[in-house]
Every structure is written in C-alpha cells, then in structure tokens.
Design a protein around this motif. Structure first.
Motif, PDB file in Angstrom:
ATOM      1  N   UNK A   1       0.834  -1.199   0.000  1.00  0.00           N
ATOM      2  CA  UNK A   1       0.000   0.000   0.000  1.00  0.00           C
ATOM      3  C   UNK A   1       0.871   1.251   0.000  1.00  0.00           C
ATOM      4  N   UNK A   2       1.951   1.215   0.747  1.00  0.00           N
ATOM      5  CA  UNK A   2       2.861   2.357   0.821  1.00  0.00           C
ATOM      6  C   UNK A   2       3.445   2.656  -0.561  1.00  0.00           C
ATOM      7  N   UNK A   3       3.792   1.618  -1.288  1.00  0.00           N
ATOM      8  CA  UNK A   3       4.370   1.821  -2.620  1.00  0.00           C
ATOM      9  C   UNK A   3       3.347   2.452  -3.569  1.00  0.00           C
ATOM     10  N   UNK A   4       2.114   1.977  -3.555  1.00  0.00           N
ATOM     11  CA  UNK A   4       1.063   2.568  -4.399  1.00  0.00           C
ATOM     12  C   UNK A   4       0.837   4.018  -3.997  1.00  0.00           C
ATOM     13  N   UNK A   5       0.801   4.287  -2.701  1.00  0.00           N
ATOM     14  CA  UNK A   5       0.621   5.650  -2.223  1.00  0.00           C
ATOM     15  C   UNK A   5       1.736   6.565  -2.718  1.00  0.00           C
ATOM     16  N   UNK A   6       2.957   6.078  -2.693  1.00  0.00           N
ATOM     17  CA  UNK A   6       4.105   6.852  -3.160  1.00  0.00           C
ATOM     18  C   UNK A   6       3.980   7.160  -4.651  1.00  0.00           C
ATOM     19  N   UNK A   7       3.509   6.192  -5.416  1.00  0.00           N
ATOM     20  CA  UNK A   7       3.291   6.393  -6.856  1.00  0.00           C
ATOM     21  C   UNK A   7       2.185   7.420  -7.078  1.00  0.00           C
ATOM     22  N   UNK A   8       1.098   7.302  -6.329  1.00  0.00           N
ATOM     23  CA  UNK A   8      -0.018   8.237  -6.480  1.00  0.00           C
ATOM     24  C   UNK A   8       0.388   9.670  -6.158  1.00  0.00           C
TER      25      UNK A   8
END
Length: 65
Positions: A26-33
């Motif tokens: 989730x952290x990785x997706x958040x960083x991408x977003x």
C-alpha cells in the motif's frame, strides 16, 4: 498519477486491495499516487493488466505525471 487515482477511487477500491491485486505494498502505491516514485516496468505492466488497460504502463514514463 491522476489516471491511477481516478481508477482506484472510481471503483471504490482501497489502496490495500489495489496494491494486493498488483503485488506490492500500500505504501508503494501511495508513493506512486503522490508522484514521489514511478513503478518498475514489471509493476507498471501489472497495473496496466489490473486496470484492463485503462492505466497504461507508458503512462508512467518520465514527464507524464
């Protein structure tokens, strides 16, 4: 990355559910977003597959965020 954010929110997905569907955190997706990082090629392809092509791997190339 607005296209990805629109896909996730438009389908009422949680970041956790989407991240799980593409095999990352989730952290990785958040960083991408937030535009802080771009996904690896493998992850970009997984996102394209998970979104049935609505968010393309090429959408993540430098300068497109």
């Amino acid at each position: 990355m607005e296209k990805l954010r629109a896909y996730i929110t438009g389908r009422s997905l949680t970041l956790e559910a989407f991240a799980k569907s593409v095999g990352c955190s989730t952290v990785h997706i958040s960083t991408i977003l937030r535009g802080k990082k771009r996904p690896s090629l493998d992850l970009a392809i997984a996102i394209e597959d998970a979104t049935s092509g609505e968010v393309r791997a090429t959408d993540f190339k430098r300068g497109d965020q």
